[in-house]
Design an enzyme around this catalytic site. Structure first.
Site, PDB file in Angstrom:
ATOM      1  N   ASP A 112     -10.163   3.203  -3.610  1.00  0.00           N
ATOM      2  CA  ASP A 112     -10.892   1.944  -3.354  1.00  0.00           C
ATOM      3  C   ASP A 112     -12.327   1.800  -3.817  1.00  0.00           C
ATOM      4  OD1 ASP A 112      -8.716   1.457  -1.808  1.00  0.00           O
ATOM      5  OD2 ASP A 112      -9.577   1.440   0.209  1.00  0.00           O
TER       6      ASP A 112
ATOM      7  N   ASP B 265       0.840  -1.103   0.091  1.00  0.00           N
ATOM      8  CA  ASP B 265       0.020  -0.114   0.143  1.00  0.00           C
ATOM      9  C   ASP B 265       0.698   1.298   0.132  1.00  0.00           C
ATOM     10  OD1 ASP B 265      -2.632   1.142   0.027  1.00  0.00           O
ATOM     11  OD2 ASP B 265      -3.366  -0.024   1.884  1.00  0.00           O
TER      12      ASP B 265
HETATM   13  C1  GLA Z   1      -5.982   0.924   1.286  1.00  0.00           C
HETATM   14  C2  GLA Z   1      -6.126  -0.172   0.278  1.00  0.00           C
HETATM   15  C3  GLA Z   1      -7.296  -1.249   0.349  1.00  0.00           C
HETATM   16  C4  GLA Z   1      -6.971  -2.008   1.732  1.00  0.00           C
HETATM   17  C5  GLA Z   1      -6.624  -0.955   2.681  1.00  0.00           C
HETATM   18  C6  GLA Z   1      -6.191  -1.678   4.075  1.00  0.00           C
HETATM   19  O1  GLA Z   1      -7.038   1.601   1.250  1.00  0.00           O
HETATM   20  O2  GLA Z   1      -6.275   0.490  -1.236  1.00  0.00           O
HETATM   21  O3  GLA Z   1      -7.338  -2.287  -0.742  1.00  0.00           O
HETATM   22  O4  GLA Z   1      -5.749  -2.620   1.494  1.00  0.00           O
HETATM   23  O5  GLA Z   1      -5.634   0.153   2.350  1.00  0.00           O
HETATM   24  O6  GLA Z   1      -6.168  -0.599   4.986  1.00  0.00           O
END
Ligand code: GLA
Length: 552
Positions: free
Chosen positions: A250, A195
């Site tokens: 997301d 991430d």
């Molecule tokens: C980010 C990523 C998600 C997930 C979250 C975990 O938002 O884009 O897919 O992994 O972190 O906190």
């Protein structure tokens, strides 16, 4: 704690930040954008949606894809984030999902990578090393990996390139890149999602390159999944350091699907089609099919988009309680065949009239092609697709396979007429032949051979794993890579679509201790002649006492 961040907000700004911090981050992001001028010849960033916009398609830069043979078709698996967020993740949950992956038939349809996402699974010790959160994962992260491997699945783990993960509950890899990647290798991870939270001031290309080099140095073949949500335009450079990269924010907040957002993401991701290919994929995020809020029609449409766009098929629903309809959608091998096509071409929009859109540009390994017609309107729509619209001669005589009704029509000349429900798609495979073979879909009964020698006399011990192709063809024999340790030999034998890898260890001359090897095997898809993703599995040998004799 939720890690959801809305599509409308700049992602580099994390939750719970003050206005001052947001201003600082905006400035950093702006500088980062300016510094990427060299990579992005033309761009227009729409800050209200934060979806990628490239302007005219530009060619993939001349950087080298990785030569590890990994992810030559889009990775398939399951990740917990979309449905669970971080709170309920623990060993029991992940194991239940692993079992459901197997019992539901998803494993047999090719889904393999599975493991915790940001599930608070490790801490950093005072000496700098990562250690399992044993309260949540009592078998340790290595124990969980072994469980997954023995089920014939691959182990996925999660970390962050910055100082902390997005929830801040777990340490990031910054300044610990090599030791962390070594630890992930010790835990036997096969896939690592990295991430991009809490990375203020970090250069994105340098950071992910350091992480790639660290993974390489750690010596374990790992699918490297970059997760910067499109920040830094990873499609322009990450082909050299990763196998997939998130292209957008997301797709939903944990627990609830967001259909409108998912469709916007699909439209954004299709613009990047020129950048995807075997070993390097655009990742429009984990799937929402089967999540609360999705209808059966929307599930099929969503899945069709991800298949046509050669997107990683990482399921995000609760596999323990999914409906028969969801299971049927996620395991439709004819749709998966389009996603797993060995040519690895990402489909895209051909035309759109505001309500109906035609998507295609996806030639397949056997000379056929995949298209889909999407209806964003409120009423059922009937549409004639003319052959020239999909690059065929008007006079061509073609067969059309409907991937969802599983009916074939033809031979047809001129085109084909489809009826599409609101939010629905017609996904079709068009071919001059009345034959729609499936490309390889590889399923293993195990990815781990564990052997133990007992006495001090030399022994030969063997363990076998079986690899089956659920696609149409019998594959050539897998070729085992060179460089196995002297104590190990591997023989491959074939029975129809299954091949057995027999690993034989010879303990003569070995000292008491633990021995480990990773076996690599390569193959070629016989219709297209394209290389297949390399197969890797682990062999563990425990030698209980020093063994006499000459080592081989
Ligand atoms: C980010 C990523 C998600 C997930 C979250 C975990 O938002 O884009 O897919 O992994 O972190 O906190």
């Amino acid at each position: 704690m939720s890690c959801f961040r809305p599509l409308e907000l700049p992602r580099a700004g994390q939750r719970r930040k003050t206005v001052k911090k947001i201003c600082l981050i905006v400035a950093v992001v702006w500088c980062a954008l300016l510094s990427f001028t060299a990579f992005v010849p033309f761009r227009e960033l729409s800050l209200d949606t934060r979806l990628p916009s490239l302007g005219p398609q530009s060619p993939v830069p001349a950087v080298h894809a990785l030569d590890d043979g990994l992810a030559l078709t889009p990775p398939m698996g399951w990740y917990p984030w979309n449905i669970f967020g971080e709170e309920p993740q623990n060993e029991k949950l992940i194991k239940e999902i692993v079992d459901a992956l197997v019992s539901s038939g998803l494993k047999d349809a090719g889904y393999a990578f599975v493991g915790p996402d940001e599930g608070i699974c490790f801490y950093r010790q005072a000496d700098g090393r990562l250690t399992t959160n044993l309260e949540r994962y009592p078998s340790g992260l290595r124990g969980l990996g072994d469980y997954i491997h023995k089920k014939g699945l691959k182990y996925a783990l999660y970390t962050d390139a910055g100082t902390r993960t997005c929830s801040t509950a777990m340490p990031g890899t910054k300044d610990h890149e090599l030791e962390d990647m070594r630890q992930f290798a010790e835990w036997r991870a096969d896939y690592i999602k990295i991430d991009w939270c809490n990375t203020e001031g970090q250069d994105i290309v340098k950071t992910y390159t350091t992480l790639h080099d660290a993974q390489h140095a750690a010596g374990r073949p790992v699918v490297h999944s970059l997760c910067s949500w499109g920040d830094g335009y990873p499609w322009r450079w990450a082909v050299a350091v990763g196998h997939l990269w998130r292209t957008t924010t997301d797709i939903c907040a944990p627990g609830e699907a967001d259909w409108a957002r998912a469709i916007r993401i699909a439209w954004a991701n299709e613009k990047l089609s020129a950048f995807a290919g075997p070993g390097h994929w655009n990742d429009p995020d984990m799937m929402i099919a089967g999540m609360p809020g999705m209808s059966e029609t929307q599930d099929r449409t969503f899945f069709s988009f991800w298949c046509l766009m050669a997107a990683p098929l990482i399921a995000g629903n609760d596999l323990r309680s999914m409906s028969e309809a969801t299971k049927k959608t996620l395991t439709n091998l004819e749709a998966i065949a389009i996603n797993q096509d060995p040519l690895g071409i990402q489909g895209k929009v051909i035309w759109a009239d505001g309500t109906i859109s035609l998507w295609g540009g996806k030639p397949l390994f056997d000379g056929s092609q995949a298209i889909l017609v999407f209806n964003q309107g409120r009423h059922e729509a009937k549409k004639q697709i003319e052959w020239p619209e999909i690059g065929l001669d008007a006079a061509a005589s073609c067969y059309v396979r409907n991937v969802w009704t599983q009916e074939t029509s033809g031979p047809l000349t001129g085109g084909v007429t489809v009826s599409v429900a609101p939010d629905g798609v017609a996904m079709l495979r068009v071919s001059t032949k009345n034959d729609f073979p499936l490309p390889p879909i590889i399923v293993a009964d195990s990815y781990l051979v564990s052997l133990r020698s007992t006495g001090s006399a030399p022994q030969k011990l063997s363990g076998a794993i079986t690899i089956t192709n659920k696609g149409s063809a019998e594959l050539p024999l897998w070729k085992v890579g060179e460089g196995l340790p002297a104590w190990l030999s591997v023989e491959v034998t074939k029975t129809g679509k299954s091949q057995k890898f027999t690993s034989t260890v010879s303990t003569a001359g070995l000292k008491k201790g633990l021995y480990h090897a990773v076996v690599r095997a390569d193959n070629t898809e016989p219709v297209s002649g394209k290389p297949m993703s390399a197969l890797y599995y682990d062999v563990d040998l425990e030698v209980a006492r020093d063994v006499s004799g000459q080592s081989r």
